[in-house]
Design an enzyme around this catalytic site. Structure first.
Site, PDB file in Angstrom:
ATOM      1  N   SER A  73      62.414  68.426  57.643  1.00  0.00           N
ATOM      2  CA  SER A  73      62.760  69.577  56.621  1.00  0.00           C
ATOM      3  C   SER A  73      62.109  70.501  57.182  1.00  0.00           C
ATOM      4  CB  SER A  73      62.077  68.912  55.303  1.00  0.00           C
ATOM      5  OG  SER A  73      62.469  69.631  54.200  1.00  0.00           O
ATOM      6  N   ASP A 177      73.177  65.151  52.253  1.00  0.00           N
ATOM      7  CA  ASP A 177      71.946  66.163  52.236  1.00  0.00           C
ATOM      8  C   ASP A 177      72.784  67.691  52.010  1.00  0.00           C
ATOM      9  OD1 ASP A 177      70.073  68.087  52.825  1.00  0.00           O
ATOM     10  OD2 ASP A 177      69.511  67.229  54.869  1.00  0.00           O
ATOM     11  N   HIS A 207      68.317  63.634  51.544  1.00  0.00           N
ATOM     12  CA  HIS A 207      67.399  64.332  52.197  1.00  0.00           C
ATOM     13  C   HIS A 207      66.118  63.897  52.050  1.00  0.00           C
ATOM     14  CE1 HIS A 207      65.639  68.305  54.078  1.00  0.00           C
ATOM     15  NE2 HIS A 207      64.786  67.957  53.499  1.00  0.00           N
TER      16      HIS A 207
END
Length: 239
Positions: A73, A177, A207
């Site tokens: 991330s 995602d 995610h």
């Protein structure tokens, strides 16, 4: 309740995931300052901080070491920017004392001003990241007046600079995602510029899926990372 409070269980799960990586394969897990932190001054200084904290910068002249960068991330965003900074400095004198053999970006936090199809379709696929949260994080991070087309955020497209020595990359993309269109554009940019890139597609992944060990893709990701590291560690040792 703050955004950080909402993620206490998730952060603990990430710590556990790092432990699994260290226990199963990697000798050392180093975590520099996070890319996005409310207590940090505004501005994209985290790549510079990370560059220093991971000893990628110039230092005492000791035998070079071979390392890999990995991040998920916002950490994946940092990996790209640190790798680019390292690659830009690699031809400097005195030389950088660390050999960077590869960059692993797990669902990296990239973006831009326009909204992609995936951002609209998968807005509610995971509470870990939503458009509202992403907007909040970028506002906290970027300098006043900057947009999400800032070069630290938008790392894809014809105008993006990539140093010649940019290392081989592994990019992990989740099928659910909302950032996956940005990941696809990033991979396209790397390939168009002649960089080595391996894409790991987890079709059923949202995610942050890797923090949940009960998911099959979480364990498979560790194996994919092992394969990438083994391949490029052996190649680098021949240089």
């Amino acid at each position: 309740m703050t955004l950080v409070d909402d993620f206490s269980e998730y952060v603990a799960a990430l710590d556990d995931y790092n432990g699994r990586l260290a226990d199963d394969y990697f000798d050392h897990i180093h975590s520099p300052t996070g890319l996005i932190a409310r207590s940090s001054p505004k501005g994209p200084s985290a790549p510079d901080t990370s560059l220093s904290s991971t000893s990628l910068d110039h230092g005492p002249q000791v035998a070079p070491q071979t390392h890999f960068l990995a991040g998920d991330s916002s950490g994946g965003n940092m990996v790209h920017n640190v790798a680019q900074r390292w690659a830009s400095m690699s031809a400097a004198s005195p030389p950088i004392r660390l050999r960077l053999a590869g960059a692993i970006m797990i669902q990296p936090f990239f973006g831009g001003e326009e909204q992609t199809e995936a951002e609209m379709v998968f807005e509610k696929a995971s509470r870990i990241i939503t458009i509202v949260r992403a907007d909040h994080y970028w506002r906290e991070f970027l300098p006043e007046g900057a947009t999400r087309d800032h070069p630290v955020v938008r790392v894809c497209g014809d105008g993006v600079e990539l140093a010649e020595a940019f290392p081989p990359a592994m990019v992990v993309v989740g099928g659910f995602d909302l950032l996956k269109d940005w990941h696809a554009r990033y991979v396209e940019t790397l390939r168009r510029k002649g960089k080595v890139v391996r894409v790991v597609e987890c079709r059923d992944a949202f995610h942050g899926f890797y923090a949940f060990p009960e998911l099959a893709d979480s364990g498979k990701l560790i194996e994919d990372m092992k394969l990438f590291v083994d391949e490029h560690r052996s190649k680098h040792s021949l240089l």
